[in-house]
Design a protein around this motif. Structure first.
Motif, short mmCIF file in Angstrom:
data_model
loop_
_atom_site.label_atom_id
_atom_site.label_comp_id
_atom_site.label_asym_id
_atom_site.label_seq_id
_atom_site.Cartn_x
_atom_site.Cartn_y
_atom_site.Cartn_z
N PRO A 195 3.18 13.71 -17.08
CA PRO A 195 2.84 12.10 -17.32
C PRO A 195 3.90 11.13 -16.46
CG PRO A 195 4.46 13.28 -18.82
CD PRO A 195 3.53 14.12 -17.93
N MET A 196 4.74 11.59 -15.74
CA MET A 196 5.39 10.84 -14.86
C MET A 196 4.44 10.68 -13.58
SD MET A 196 9.40 11.43 -14.87
CE MET A 196 9.55 13.24 -14.12
N ILE A 197 3.78 11.53 -13.43
CA ILE A 197 2.88 11.27 -12.08
C ILE A 197 1.80 10.32 -12.24
CG2 ILE A 197 1.32 12.41 -10.45
CD1 ILE A 197 2.65 15.11 -10.66
N ASP A 198 1.40 10.46 -13.69
CA ASP A 198 0.32 9.43 -14.17
C ASP A 198 0.70 8.21 -14.09
OD1 ASP A 198 -2.40 9.22 -15.59
OD2 ASP A 198 -0.96 8.50 -17.08
N ALA A 199 1.91 8.10 -14.78
CA ALA A 199 2.48 6.71 -14.78
C ALA A 199 2.73 5.88 -13.81
CB ALA A 199 4.00 6.89 -15.72
N VAL A 200 3.41 6.51 -12.51
CA VAL A 200 3.24 5.87 -11.31
C VAL A 200 2.06 5.47 -10.74
CG1 VAL A 200 4.22 6.02 -8.77
CG2 VAL A 200 5.62 7.10 -10.83
N GLY A 201 1.06 6.44 -10.83
CA GLY A 201 -0.19 6.01 -9.87
C GLY A 201 -1.31 5.39 -10.56
N ARG A 202 -1.27 5.21 -12.20
CA ARG A 202 -2.31 4.83 -12.86
C ARG A 202 -2.89 3.36 -12.67
NH1 ARG A 202 1.58 4.81 -18.37
NH2 ARG A 202 2.39 2.58 -18.21
N ALA A 203 -1.94 2.63 -12.13
CA ALA A 203 -2.28 1.14 -11.72
C ALA A 203 -3.30 0.88 -10.48
CB ALA A 203 -1.09 0.33 -11.76
N ALA A 204 -3.29 2.23 -9.82
CA ALA A 204 -4.17 2.14 -8.53
C ALA A 204 -5.80 1.98 -8.73
CB ALA A 204 -3.84 3.20 -7.65
N ALA A 205 -6.36 1.60 -7.89
CA ALA A 205 -7.84 1.59 -8.15
C ALA A 205 -8.31 2.97 -8.22
CB ALA A 205 -8.39 0.99 -6.60
N THR A 206 -9.69 3.09 -8.95
CA THR A 206 -10.01 4.33 -9.25
C THR A 206 -10.30 5.20 -8.25
OG1 THR A 206 -12.30 3.37 -9.46
CG2 THR A 206 -11.06 3.48 -11.52
N ASP A 207 -10.64 4.80 -6.90
CA ASP A 207 -10.86 5.92 -5.99
C ASP A 207 -9.51 6.06 -5.28
OD1 ASP A 207 -10.31 3.31 -4.87
OD2 ASP A 207 -11.77 3.31 -3.03
N ARG A 208 -8.43 5.57 -5.63
CA ARG A 208 -7.14 6.02 -5.34
C ARG A 208 -6.20 6.47 -6.63
NH1 ARG A 208 -6.62 4.00 -0.11
NH2 ARG A 208 -4.37 3.95 -0.19
#
Length: 464
Positions: A195-208
Protein backbone atom coordinates in the motif's frame (compact mmCIF):
# COMPACT_ATOMS: atom_id res chain seq x y z
CA UNK A 1 26.29 0.50 -24.34
CA UNK A 2 29.89 1.34 -25.14
CA UNK A 3 32.03 -1.64 -26.17
CA UNK A 4 34.36 -1.59 -23.17
CA UNK A 5 35.82 -5.01 -23.95
CA UNK A 6 37.52 -3.54 -27.02
CA UNK A 7 39.22 -0.90 -24.85
CA UNK A 8 41.19 -3.27 -22.63
CA UNK A 9 43.06 -6.05 -24.39
CA UNK A 10 45.86 -8.56 -23.71
CA UNK A 11 49.34 -7.35 -24.61
CA UNK A 12 50.65 -9.72 -27.25
CA UNK A 13 53.47 -7.49 -28.39
CA UNK A 14 51.37 -5.68 -30.97
CA UNK A 15 52.31 -2.21 -32.17
CA UNK A 16 51.21 0.47 -29.68
CA UNK A 17 52.06 3.96 -28.48
CA UNK A 18 53.76 3.98 -25.09
CA UNK A 19 52.71 5.97 -22.05
CA UNK A 20 55.28 7.16 -19.50
CA UNK A 21 54.17 7.72 -15.90
CA UNK A 22 55.94 10.53 -14.03
CA UNK A 23 55.43 12.50 -10.83
CA UNK A 24 57.13 15.75 -9.79
CA UNK A 25 59.64 13.95 -7.56
CA UNK A 26 60.99 11.89 -10.43
CA UNK A 27 60.45 14.40 -13.21
CA UNK A 28 63.95 15.90 -13.45
CA UNK A 29 65.67 12.53 -13.56
CA UNK A 30 63.18 11.24 -16.14
CA UNK A 31 63.59 14.36 -18.30
CA UNK A 32 67.39 14.10 -18.32
CA UNK A 33 67.22 10.56 -19.67
CA UNK A 34 65.22 11.59 -22.73
CA UNK A 35 66.75 12.30 -26.15
CA UNK A 36 67.06 16.00 -26.98
CA UNK A 37 64.12 15.88 -29.38
CA UNK A 38 61.74 14.47 -26.76
CA UNK A 39 63.11 16.69 -23.99
CA UNK A 40 62.44 19.79 -26.07
CA UNK A 41 58.94 18.54 -26.86
CA UNK A 42 58.13 18.05 -23.17
CA UNK A 43 59.53 21.45 -22.20
CA UNK A 44 57.63 23.24 -24.97
CA UNK A 45 54.36 21.82 -23.69
CA UNK A 46 55.00 22.99 -20.13
CA UNK A 47 54.82 19.50 -18.67
CA UNK A 48 56.23 19.24 -15.11
CA UNK A 49 54.84 15.91 -13.90
CA UNK A 50 51.95 17.31 -11.92
CA UNK A 51 48.98 15.00 -11.51
CA UNK A 52 46.80 14.69 -14.67
CA UNK A 53 49.19 16.73 -16.84
CA UNK A 54 49.56 15.20 -20.28
CA UNK A 55 52.16 15.74 -23.01
CA UNK A 56 53.15 14.15 -26.31
CA UNK A 57 56.76 13.11 -27.00
CA UNK A 58 57.67 13.44 -30.66
CA UNK A 59 59.26 10.37 -32.24
CA UNK A 60 61.70 9.97 -35.11
CA UNK A 61 58.80 9.27 -37.44
CA UNK A 62 55.35 10.86 -37.56
CA UNK A 63 53.56 7.88 -35.99
CA UNK A 64 56.33 6.94 -33.56
CA UNK A 65 55.22 9.34 -30.80
CA UNK A 66 54.60 8.46 -27.17
CA UNK A 67 52.80 10.17 -24.29
CA UNK A 68 53.56 11.07 -20.70
CA UNK A 69 51.05 11.67 -17.93
CA UNK A 70 51.60 13.01 -14.44
CA UNK A 71 50.48 10.73 -11.61
CA UNK A 72 50.73 10.88 -7.84
CA UNK A 73 52.65 7.61 -7.54
CA UNK A 74 53.82 5.73 -10.65
CA UNK A 75 54.21 2.55 -8.60
CA UNK A 76 50.69 2.60 -7.16
CA UNK A 77 48.07 3.80 -9.61
CA UNK A 78 44.62 4.85 -8.50
CA UNK A 79 41.49 4.14 -10.51
CA UNK A 80 41.66 7.56 -12.16
CA UNK A 81 45.38 7.99 -12.96
CA UNK A 82 44.98 7.18 -16.65
CA UNK A 83 41.55 8.75 -17.18
CA UNK A 84 42.90 12.07 -18.47
CA UNK A 85 45.00 10.22 -21.04
CA UNK A 86 42.02 8.17 -22.18
CA UNK A 87 39.96 11.34 -22.59
CA UNK A 88 42.54 13.27 -24.59
CA UNK A 89 44.71 10.88 -26.56
CA UNK A 90 43.67 9.99 -30.11
CA UNK A 91 42.22 6.61 -31.02
CA UNK A 92 44.74 3.79 -31.05
CA UNK A 93 46.46 1.18 -28.91
CA UNK A 94 48.58 2.03 -25.88
CA UNK A 95 50.75 0.32 -23.30
CA UNK A 96 52.57 1.58 -20.23
CA UNK A 97 56.36 1.88 -20.51
CA UNK A 98 56.71 0.30 -17.06
CA UNK A 99 54.35 -1.60 -14.81
CA UNK A 100 50.74 -2.63 -15.22
CA UNK A 101 47.60 -0.48 -15.26
CA UNK A 102 45.88 -2.51 -12.52
CA UNK A 103 42.76 -0.73 -11.28
CA UNK A 104 43.68 2.34 -13.37
CA UNK A 105 42.26 0.33 -16.26
CA UNK A 106 38.83 1.03 -14.78
CA UNK A 107 39.30 4.78 -15.15
CA UNK A 108 40.66 4.30 -18.68
CA UNK A 109 37.40 2.58 -19.60
CA UNK A 110 35.07 4.97 -17.77
CA UNK A 111 36.76 7.97 -19.40
CA UNK A 112 35.38 6.76 -22.73
CA UNK A 113 31.74 6.79 -21.59
CA UNK A 114 29.48 8.87 -23.81
CA UNK A 115 25.87 9.96 -23.39
CA UNK A 116 24.96 11.59 -26.68
CA UNK A 117 21.72 9.92 -27.72
CA UNK A 118 19.90 13.26 -27.83
CA UNK A 119 22.53 15.13 -29.86
CA UNK A 120 21.85 15.64 -33.56
CA UNK A 121 25.53 15.38 -34.50
CA UNK A 122 27.41 13.54 -31.76
CA UNK A 123 31.16 13.87 -31.85
CA UNK A 124 32.82 10.87 -33.47
CA UNK A 125 35.36 9.46 -31.05
CA UNK A 126 37.49 6.43 -31.86
CA UNK A 127 38.38 3.63 -29.49
CA UNK A 128 41.43 3.96 -27.28
CA UNK A 129 42.69 0.53 -26.30
CA UNK A 130 44.94 -0.11 -23.32
CA UNK A 131 47.10 -3.24 -23.38
CA UNK A 132 47.87 -5.34 -20.32
CA UNK A 133 50.13 -8.32 -19.75
CA UNK A 134 47.76 -9.46 -16.99
CA UNK A 135 44.63 -10.42 -18.94
CA UNK A 136 43.03 -11.91 -15.81
CA UNK A 137 41.92 -8.40 -14.81
CA UNK A 138 40.09 -7.69 -18.06
CA UNK A 139 36.72 -9.34 -17.47
CA UNK A 140 36.18 -7.76 -14.05
CA UNK A 141 37.30 -4.30 -15.16
CA UNK A 142 34.96 -4.47 -18.15
CA UNK A 143 32.08 -5.66 -15.92
CA UNK A 144 32.69 -2.79 -13.48
CA UNK A 145 32.76 -0.28 -16.34
CA UNK A 146 29.53 -1.71 -17.74
CA UNK A 147 27.86 -1.43 -14.33
CA UNK A 148 29.00 2.19 -14.07
CA UNK A 149 27.75 2.87 -17.59
CA UNK A 150 24.32 1.47 -16.72
CA UNK A 151 23.96 3.74 -13.69
CA UNK A 152 25.15 6.83 -15.56
CA UNK A 153 22.88 6.20 -18.53
CA UNK A 154 19.71 5.38 -16.58
CA UNK A 155 20.17 8.48 -14.43
CA UNK A 156 20.96 10.69 -17.44
CA UNK A 157 17.87 9.71 -19.41
CA UNK A 158 15.13 12.32 -18.90
CA UNK A 159 11.99 11.32 -17.02
CA UNK A 160 9.91 11.71 -20.19
CA UNK A 161 11.74 8.65 -21.54
CA UNK A 162 12.31 6.75 -18.32
CA UNK A 163 9.28 6.05 -16.17
CA UNK A 164 8.35 2.93 -14.21
CA UNK A 165 7.64 1.01 -17.43
CA UNK A 166 11.07 1.82 -18.88
CA UNK A 167 12.73 0.90 -15.59
CA UNK A 168 10.91 -2.41 -15.88
CA UNK A 169 12.27 -2.78 -19.42
CA UNK A 170 15.81 -2.23 -18.14
CA UNK A 171 15.30 -4.93 -15.51
CA UNK A 172 13.88 -7.30 -18.13
CA UNK A 173 16.96 -6.82 -20.30
CA UNK A 174 19.25 -7.68 -17.39
CA UNK A 175 17.11 -10.68 -16.44
CA UNK A 176 17.13 -12.00 -20.01
CA UNK A 177 20.88 -11.53 -20.39
CA UNK A 178 21.58 -13.60 -17.29
CA UNK A 179 18.73 -16.12 -17.25
CA UNK A 180 17.06 -14.65 -14.16
CA UNK A 181 13.41 -14.99 -13.18
CA UNK A 182 11.45 -11.74 -13.18
CA UNK A 183 8.00 -10.74 -12.00
CA UNK A 184 6.09 -7.47 -11.72
CA UNK A 185 3.36 -6.62 -9.22
CA UNK A 186 0.96 -3.83 -10.16
CA UNK A 187 -2.71 -2.86 -10.12
CA UNK A 188 -4.93 -4.35 -7.42
CA UNK A 189 -2.21 -6.70 -6.23
CA UNK A 190 0.04 -3.71 -5.57
CA UNK A 191 -2.73 -1.75 -3.84
CA UNK A 192 -3.51 -4.61 -1.49
CA UNK A 193 -0.05 -6.02 -0.93
CA UNK A 194 2.16 -2.93 -1.08
CA UNK A 195 0.00 0.00 0.00
CA UNK A 196 2.83 2.49 0.52
CA UNK A 197 4.20 1.93 -3.00
CA UNK A 198 0.69 2.31 -4.38
CA UNK A 199 0.00 5.47 -2.36
CA UNK A 200 3.10 7.25 -3.64
CA UNK A 201 2.60 6.30 -7.28
CA UNK A 202 -1.17 6.34 -7.77
CA UNK A 203 -1.39 9.99 -8.93
CA UNK A 204 0.78 9.35 -11.98
CA UNK A 205 -0.65 8.86 -15.47
CA UNK A 206 -1.82 5.35 -16.26
CA UNK A 207 1.16 4.65 -18.51
CA UNK A 208 3.42 5.51 -15.58
CA UNK A 209 1.56 3.42 -13.01
CA UNK A 210 3.45 2.22 -9.92
CA UNK A 211 4.83 -1.31 -9.69
CA UNK A 212 7.20 -3.56 -7.79
CA UNK A 213 9.80 -5.19 -10.03
CA UNK A 214 11.37 -8.38 -8.70
CA UNK A 215 14.20 -10.50 -10.08
CA UNK A 216 15.59 -13.74 -8.71
CA UNK A 217 18.73 -15.55 -9.83
CA UNK A 218 21.10 -18.24 -8.64
CA UNK A 219 20.91 -21.62 -6.98
CA UNK A 220 18.26 -21.86 -4.30
CA UNK A 221 20.68 -23.46 -1.83
CA UNK A 222 23.28 -20.69 -2.17
CA UNK A 223 23.39 -17.88 0.44
CA UNK A 224 20.43 -15.56 -0.11
CA UNK A 225 21.07 -11.84 -0.52
CA UNK A 226 18.53 -9.14 -1.30
CA UNK A 227 19.14 -5.79 -2.99
CA UNK A 228 16.54 -3.03 -2.97
CA UNK A 229 16.69 0.18 -5.00
CA UNK A 230 14.55 3.30 -4.78
CA UNK A 231 12.90 3.81 -8.17
CA UNK A 232 11.22 7.23 -8.06
CA UNK A 233 11.44 8.03 -11.76
CA UNK A 234 10.48 11.63 -11.17
CA UNK A 235 9.77 13.43 -7.91
CA UNK A 236 7.65 16.55 -8.04
CA UNK A 237 7.43 16.45 -4.25
CA UNK A 238 3.73 15.59 -4.49
CA UNK A 239 1.34 17.98 -2.80
CA UNK A 240 4.31 19.26 -0.78
CA UNK A 241 5.60 20.39 -4.16
CA UNK A 242 9.26 21.15 -4.67
CA UNK A 243 10.50 24.55 -5.82
CA UNK A 244 11.94 24.94 -9.31
CA UNK A 245 15.55 24.47 -8.23
CA UNK A 246 14.75 21.38 -6.17
CA UNK A 247 12.74 19.78 -8.97
CA UNK A 248 15.20 20.47 -11.79
CA UNK A 249 17.26 17.31 -11.40
CA UNK A 250 14.60 14.98 -10.03
CA UNK A 251 14.96 12.69 -13.01
CA UNK A 252 17.83 11.28 -10.96
CA UNK A 253 15.61 10.18 -8.07
CA UNK A 254 15.64 6.67 -9.46
CA UNK A 255 19.41 6.58 -8.93
CA UNK A 256 19.04 4.02 -6.15
CA UNK A 257 17.24 1.67 -8.55
CA UNK A 258 19.98 2.22 -11.13
CA UNK A 259 22.62 1.27 -8.54
CA UNK A 260 20.66 -1.82 -7.49
CA UNK A 261 20.17 -2.95 -11.09
CA UNK A 262 23.84 -2.41 -11.89
CA UNK A 263 25.07 -4.30 -8.83
CA UNK A 264 22.66 -7.14 -9.57
CA UNK A 265 23.95 -7.29 -13.14
CA UNK A 266 27.53 -7.34 -11.86
CA UNK A 267 26.75 -10.18 -9.45
CA UNK A 268 25.23 -12.25 -12.24
CA UNK A 269 27.91 -11.42 -14.81
CA UNK A 270 30.66 -12.46 -12.40
CA UNK A 271 28.62 -15.51 -11.28
CA UNK A 272 28.80 -14.81 -7.58
CA UNK A 273 27.60 -17.98 -5.77
CA UNK A 274 24.51 -16.44 -4.16
CA UNK A 275 20.75 -16.61 -4.47
CA UNK A 276 19.97 -13.05 -5.53
CA UNK A 277 16.68 -11.27 -4.90
CA UNK A 278 16.39 -7.82 -6.49
CA UNK A 279 13.46 -5.54 -5.66
CA UNK A 280 12.76 -2.22 -7.39
CA UNK A 281 9.69 -0.25 -6.27
CA UNK A 282 9.11 1.98 -9.31
CA UNK A 283 6.86 5.05 -9.13
CA UNK A 284 6.44 8.65 -10.14
CA UNK A 285 5.56 11.03 -7.32
CA UNK A 286 3.03 13.15 -9.20
CA UNK A 287 0.21 15.55 -8.35
CA UNK A 288 -3.44 14.81 -9.08
CA UNK A 289 -6.77 14.65 -7.32
CA UNK A 290 -6.00 11.20 -5.95
CA UNK A 291 -2.51 12.05 -4.70
CA UNK A 292 -1.68 11.08 -1.12
CA UNK A 293 -1.74 14.00 1.28
CA UNK A 294 0.12 15.32 4.32
CA UNK A 295 -1.68 13.99 7.37
CA UNK A 296 -2.96 10.85 5.65
CA UNK A 297 -2.50 7.61 7.53
CA UNK A 298 -1.70 4.72 5.25
CA UNK A 299 -1.06 1.05 5.95
CA UNK A 300 2.13 -0.75 5.06
CA UNK A 301 2.96 -4.28 3.97
CA UNK A 302 4.45 -4.95 7.40
CA UNK A 303 1.21 -3.88 9.08
CA UNK A 304 2.48 -0.66 10.63
CA UNK A 305 0.30 2.39 10.04
CA UNK A 306 2.22 5.44 8.81
CA UNK A 307 1.19 9.07 9.22
CA UNK A 308 2.40 11.14 6.28
CA UNK A 309 4.37 14.15 7.45
CA UNK A 310 5.45 15.36 4.03
CA UNK A 311 4.68 13.93 0.58
CA UNK A 312 8.20 14.88 -0.53
CA UNK A 313 9.56 12.21 1.81
CA UNK A 314 8.18 9.52 -0.49
CA UNK A 315 11.25 7.38 -1.12
CA UNK A 316 11.29 5.91 2.36
CA UNK A 317 7.68 4.81 1.94
CA UNK A 318 8.22 2.73 -1.18
CA UNK A 319 11.45 1.33 0.27
CA UNK A 320 9.60 0.33 3.45
CA UNK A 321 7.25 -2.00 1.59
CA UNK A 322 10.08 -3.42 -0.53
CA UNK A 323 12.28 -4.04 2.51
CA UNK A 324 9.39 -5.81 4.22
CA UNK A 325 8.98 -8.09 1.22
CA UNK A 326 12.71 -8.81 1.06
CA UNK A 327 12.76 -9.81 4.74
CA UNK A 328 9.96 -12.34 4.25
CA UNK A 329 12.45 -14.61 2.48
CA UNK A 330 14.98 -14.28 5.32
CA UNK A 331 18.09 -13.13 3.41
CA UNK A 332 21.41 -13.39 5.18
CA UNK A 333 22.28 -9.96 3.77
CA UNK A 334 20.00 -7.08 2.76
CA UNK A 335 21.31 -3.98 0.95
CA UNK A 336 19.37 -0.94 -0.19
CA UNK A 337 20.40 2.02 -2.35
CA UNK A 338 18.51 5.30 -2.46
CA UNK A 339 18.86 8.96 -3.35
CA UNK A 340 17.01 9.51 -0.11
CA UNK A 341 17.88 12.78 1.63
CA UNK A 342 19.32 16.20 1.04
CA UNK A 343 20.56 15.98 4.62
CA UNK A 344 23.15 13.36 3.59
CA UNK A 345 24.46 15.75 0.94
CA UNK A 346 24.51 18.59 3.43
CA UNK A 347 26.59 16.47 5.78
CA UNK A 348 28.95 14.78 3.32
CA UNK A 349 28.74 16.63 0.01
CA UNK A 350 28.25 15.01 -3.39
CA UNK A 351 31.21 12.60 -3.44
CA UNK A 352 30.59 10.59 -0.26
CA UNK A 353 27.50 8.37 0.00
CA UNK A 354 26.22 7.95 3.54
CA UNK A 355 26.25 4.40 4.90
CA UNK A 356 23.93 3.24 7.66
CA UNK A 357 24.08 -0.15 9.35
CA UNK A 358 23.97 -1.62 12.85
CA UNK A 359 26.50 -4.27 11.84
CA UNK A 360 30.06 -3.08 12.55
CA UNK A 361 31.71 -5.86 10.53
CA UNK A 362 29.54 -5.14 7.50
CA UNK A 363 30.30 -1.42 7.73
CA UNK A 364 34.03 -2.10 8.02
CA UNK A 365 33.97 -4.41 4.99
CA UNK A 366 32.09 -1.93 2.79
CA UNK A 367 34.23 1.02 3.82
CA UNK A 368 37.50 -0.92 3.40
CA UNK A 369 36.45 -2.12 -0.05
CA UNK A 370 35.57 1.45 -0.97
CA UNK A 371 38.99 2.72 0.08
CA UNK A 372 40.75 -0.07 -1.81
CA UNK A 373 38.72 0.61 -4.96
CA UNK A 374 38.68 4.44 -4.89
CA UNK A 375 34.94 4.37 -4.19
CA UNK A 376 34.79 6.10 -0.80
CA UNK A 377 31.86 5.83 1.61
CA UNK A 378 31.28 7.42 5.00
CA UNK A 379 29.26 5.90 7.82
CA UNK A 380 26.64 7.98 9.64
CA UNK A 381 24.87 6.85 12.82
CA UNK A 382 21.64 4.93 13.29
CA UNK A 383 21.22 6.65 16.63
CA UNK A 384 18.53 4.92 18.68
CA UNK A 385 17.88 8.08 20.65
CA UNK A 386 16.29 9.69 17.58
CA UNK A 387 13.67 6.96 17.19
CA UNK A 388 11.33 8.98 19.37
CA UNK A 389 11.34 11.75 16.77
CA UNK A 390 9.36 9.42 14.49
CA UNK A 391 6.48 8.94 16.92
CA UNK A 392 2.95 9.80 15.77
CA UNK A 393 0.00 10.50 18.08
CA UNK A 394 -2.42 8.85 15.64
CA UNK A 395 -0.44 6.12 13.84
CA UNK A 396 2.26 3.57 14.61
CA UNK A 397 4.92 5.79 13.12
CA UNK A 398 5.38 9.13 11.36
CA UNK A 399 7.06 9.23 7.97
CA UNK A 400 9.05 12.31 8.96
CA UNK A 401 10.90 13.50 12.02
CA UNK A 402 9.41 15.99 14.46
CA UNK A 403 12.84 17.61 14.79
CA UNK A 404 14.56 19.36 11.85
CA UNK A 405 17.96 17.81 12.49
CA UNK A 406 19.84 14.60 11.57
CA UNK A 407 17.56 14.10 8.57
CA UNK A 408 19.64 11.36 6.95
CA UNK A 409 19.74 9.39 10.21
CA UNK A 410 16.01 9.70 10.92
CA UNK A 411 15.21 8.60 7.35
CA UNK A 412 17.40 5.53 7.88
CA UNK A 413 15.72 4.89 11.24
CA UNK A 414 12.37 4.93 9.47
CA UNK A 415 13.62 2.28 7.04
CA UNK A 416 14.90 0.17 9.93
CA UNK A 417 11.31 -0.16 11.18
CA UNK A 418 10.64 -2.34 8.13
CA UNK A 419 13.69 -4.58 8.47
CA UNK A 420 13.22 -7.70 10.57
CA UNK A 421 15.27 -7.89 13.74
CA UNK A 422 18.42 -9.91 13.24
CA UNK A 423 18.70 -9.17 9.53
CA UNK A 424 22.15 -8.02 8.42
CA UNK A 425 21.18 -4.80 6.62
CA UNK A 426 22.88 -1.77 5.16
CA UNK A 427 21.38 1.38 3.64
CA UNK A 428 23.30 3.66 1.27
CA UNK A 429 22.07 7.23 0.81
CA UNK A 430 23.81 8.13 -2.45
CA UNK A 431 23.74 11.22 -4.67
CA UNK A 432 23.97 9.33 -7.99
CA UNK A 433 25.14 12.53 -9.64
CA UNK A 434 28.28 14.52 -10.37
CA UNK A 435 27.89 18.30 -10.40
CA UNK A 436 31.26 18.94 -12.04
CA UNK A 437 33.40 16.80 -14.30
CA UNK A 438 36.65 15.17 -13.21
CA UNK A 439 38.94 12.96 -15.32
CA UNK A 440 36.97 9.82 -16.16
CA UNK A 441 33.88 11.15 -14.42
CA UNK A 442 31.69 13.40 -16.57
CA UNK A 443 29.06 15.72 -15.19
CA UNK A 444 25.74 13.93 -14.78
CA UNK A 445 24.63 10.54 -13.52
CA UNK A 446 27.24 8.70 -11.50
CA UNK A 447 27.74 5.36 -9.77
CA UNK A 448 28.75 6.04 -6.18
CA UNK A 449 29.07 3.02 -3.91
CA UNK A 450 28.71 0.09 -6.31
CA UNK A 451 32.40 -0.88 -6.36
CA UNK A 452 32.57 -0.66 -2.57
CA UNK A 453 29.66 -3.05 -2.26
CA UNK A 454 31.04 -5.34 -4.95
CA UNK A 455 34.35 -5.52 -3.07
CA UNK A 456 32.50 -6.43 0.12
CA UNK A 457 30.49 -9.13 -1.66
CA UNK A 458 33.62 -10.61 -3.25
CA UNK A 459 35.30 -10.84 0.14
CA UNK A 460 32.32 -12.65 1.60
CA UNK A 461 31.35 -14.95 -1.25
CA UNK A 462 34.49 -15.26 -3.42
CA UNK A 463 37.32 -15.64 -0.91
CA UNK A 464 40.76 -15.98 -2.47
Amino acid sequence: MTDYASMLQPDKGQSAHTIHLVNPDGFDEWLKALPDRERQSVTAQGFTGKEAELAILAGKEADAWSAVIGVANPEKLSSWCLAKAAENLPAGEYRLVEGEPGQAAFGWLCAQYRFDRYKQDPEAVGTKTLLTSKPAIIDEMVALAEATDLVRTLVNIPASDLGPAELQDAAETIATNHGAEMSVISGTDLTEGYPMIDAVGRAAATDRAPRLIELQWGKTDDPRIAIVGKGVCFDSGGLNIKGAAGMRWMKKDMGGAAHALALAGLIMARKLPVRLHLLIPAVENAIAGNAFRPGDIIPSRKGLSVEIGNTDAEGRLILGDALSKACEDEPELLIDFATLTGAARGALGPDLPALFTDDAELADDIIAAGIAGDDPIWQLPLWNGYDEWLKSPTADISSTSSVPMAGASTAALFLRKFVENGTKWSHLDTFAWRNAAKPGRPKGGEALGIRAHWGMLKKRYLPE
